[in-house]
Write an enzyme that holds these catalytic residues in place. Structure first.
Site, mmCIF file in Angstrom:
data_model
loop_
_atom_site.group_PDB
_atom_site.id
_atom_site.type_symbol
_atom_site.label_atom_id
_atom_site.label_comp_id
_atom_site.label_asym_id
_atom_site.label_seq_id
_atom_site.Cartn_x
_atom_site.Cartn_y
_atom_site.Cartn_z
ATOM 1 N N ARG A 197 37.186 40.126 45.100
ATOM 2 C CA ARG A 197 37.008 38.838 44.423
ATOM 3 C C ARG A 197 38.297 38.480 43.690
ATOM 4 N NH1 ARG A 197 32.297 37.230 40.084
ATOM 5 N NH2 ARG A 197 33.136 39.011 38.922
ATOM 6 N N ASP A 471 30.433 41.033 30.756
ATOM 7 C CA ASP A 471 31.745 40.633 31.247
ATOM 8 C C ASP A 471 31.984 39.190 30.828
ATOM 9 O OD1 ASP A 471 30.272 39.069 32.979
ATOM 10 O OD2 ASP A 471 30.967 40.044 34.812
#
Length: 555
Positions: A197, A471
């Site tokens: 990613r 996160d």
């Protein structure tokens, strides 16, 4: 002068120096990035003294420059369109479905390769931690997503270490030294599919090409695609596209993949991808987005934490959308569930995989009670996704893999479609009667954003906090939730332990920031560390400044 005043002055000096340092970094980073110079969080920049021709692989600068010439101006235009769509939404013109077209009526299908037919669980984690990358690849998970984005600190050294780990992992060469067992651990042979990613289209990379600001997505993909040994890959090179906000953006990614393929002498459809649905506007354009990437795309994923943040952001001016405390929102709340059921219908209609989201509550090998609760929540969450006809989901810990995989039929549910699918469900059902809005929830949110940002300042893009893996996506939710409660303080009650409404003024929120900072400082006084305490002060200052300035894009 009292000791208290001296300590306070020292802390203020630390924060002032931190502000100055960030300002200088931002200034260097924004040589040609109009609109970025006022950011609280600076743009990622290569370090002083960096020489791309000398410090990057031979020939890469020319490779990158050709992509930059074709794609950077388009990225800037797409970012401006995002800003316009957000402004429209907050003025009352909210995202909606596009008119029917050949894309939504024609029987087109994606050819799903056999090597990725089973993606019942995809483990995800920061690419810059070699030990975690190896552990994920040895977990038995059908898929692994190596993250250069939300769970990796957006700083040069972490990005470069992440890219290095990705390249070594893709060819099976990555290792780490296990100190407990006093041995080197290698990647075991498996059929695990590896995705990378890159950073999102909204982020920029400075300091690589002199005087130029690159799309971070472009830099990350180019760095991997240029250097990887294609002959050593077990399957085609695969990326996970993050943070998209329109079907038009898919054409940018398509052209990036195909330009790289041409330059590397590969077939035009050689690079494959999956894409996250993480923004409210994209939820209305998923079919068109997939069509534009039909030569590359394997499936769509509900990135529900960023999606929740986006949903708040696009409805920020609507007091009906002031959400309850995050951990009192059920996983099957209507604004998730309606989208969770739409994604498989669109994906299976066109032969693509539908992947569910991350369960944030983490298992623990030290706390048996927490571990049992986390695995129970995991099983319930993944079973709900399976019943919604998802083909798999995300996890972040090896202990979650077996339970997650077991909830989904093997290898997928591509043939499963409801008899009467709702093609245009309500994607904005007001979350009334769900959860609780409490001062304790506000306090927990403020504590989390300080601790998360402190982790980033210490080089960690994801932190395990109170049993939850936080996160950037989850921290962004909290920033927006705090902003909501301030913005609609006169319209929405947030109550204390006694049930009394406490008005969330900016002054009250600032007071809670002070109190939570002091609490965190007290907790670290067992082993006083002036540098660590200065970072906590800086984290507190950055977090509140981002909320006050309305800086809610992922950064």
């Amino acid at each position: 002068m009292s000791h208290h005043q001296t300590d306070e002055n020292d802390r203020n000096n630390d924060v002032t120096q931190a502000k100055t340092k960030r300002s200088e970094t931002t200034g260097r980073a924004n040589q040609s990035g109009a609109g970025l110079s006022n950011r609280i969080v600076p743009v990622n920049s290569a370090p002083d003294g960096f020489d791309a021709q000398h410090d990057l692989p031979a020939g890469f600068v020319e490779f990158l420059a050709s992509l930059h010439a074709e794609l950077t101006a388009r990225q800037r235009t797409l970012v401006k369109k995002r800003e316009a769509a957000l402004t429209e939404a907050q003025s009352g013109k909210l995202p909606d479905y596009l008119p029917a077209s050949e894309v939504t009526t024609a029987p087109w299908r994606v050819e799903l390769p056999q090597w990725c037919a089973d993606q019942r669980n995809q483990m995800t984690g920061p690419a810059d931690e070699a030990d975690l990358v190896v552990k994920m690849l040895n977990s038995g998970a059908p898929g692994v997503m190596l993250d250069l984005e939300d769970s990796t600190a957006n700083a040069w050294e972490h990005n470069q270490r992440g890219i290095k780990n990705v390249l070594e992992a893709l060819t099976g060469r990555l290792t780490y030294f296990d100190r407990k067992r006093d041995k080197k651990v290698e990647i075991r042979e498996s059929n695990t599919v590896i995705f990378t990613r890159p950073r999102g289209l909204h982020l920029h990379q400075a300091g690589v090409l002199p005087g130029e600001m690159l799309p971070a997505s472009l830099f990350d993909v180019a760095m991997v695609a240029y250097q990887v040994d294609y002959s050593a890959l077990k399957h085609p090179l695969c990326f996970y596209i993050p943070k998209s906000e329109s079907a038009e953006e898919a054409m940018w990614w398509r052209d990036l993949f195909q330009m790289i393929a041409r330059q590397k002498g590969l077939a035009s459809n050689a690079i494959k991808c999956m894409a996250l649905v993480e923004s409210h506007p994209l939820a209305f354009q998923m079919e068109e987005f997939a069509w534009n990437l039909r030569e590359h795309i394997l499936g769509l994923n509900l990135g529900r934490w960023d999606y929740m943040a986006s949903l708040i952001h696009f409805n920020l001016n609507n007091s009906e959308w002031v959400l309850p405390d995050r951990n009192t929102i059920p996983h099957n709340v209507a604004f998730f569930q309606n989208l969770r059921e739409l994604i498989p219908e669109i994906c299976h209609k066109h032969g693509m995989l539908a992947i569910g989201g991350m369960t944030a509550l983490y298992p623990s090998r030290e706390d048996a009670e927490l571990n049992a609760r986390a695995l129970k929540v995991l099983a319930e969450d993944k079973k709900n996704e399976a019943l919604s006809l998802m083909d798999g989901a995300w996890t972040g810990h090896p202990d979650q893999n077996e339970i997650a995989v077991a909830q989904f039929p093997a290898p997928n549910q591509l043939q499963a479609r409801p008899e009467k699918a709702e093609t245009h469900p309500d994607l904005r059902p007001v979350p009334s009667g769900v959860g609780k809005r409490t001062v304790a929830g506000t306090r927990a949110a403020i504590r989390t954003v300080i601790r998360y940002r402190n982790g980033v300042l210490n080089g960690k893009g994801a932190s395990l906090l109170d049993g939850y893996m936080e996160d950037l996506a989850t921290e962004r939710i909290y920033r927006l939730m705090i902003a909501q409660r301030v913005k609609h303080a006169n319209a929405v009650d947030v109550v204390d332990e006694g049930g009394k409404a406490v008005r969330h003024t900016p002054e009250f929120v600032s007071q809670v920031f002070d109190e939570e900072l002091e609490r965190l400082l007290r907790e670290t006084q067992k082993e006083p560390d002036p540098t660590a305490q200065a970072r906590l002060h800086e984290a507190r200052e950055i977090s509140e400044a981002m909320i006050r300035s309305g800086e809610f894009d992922p950064a």
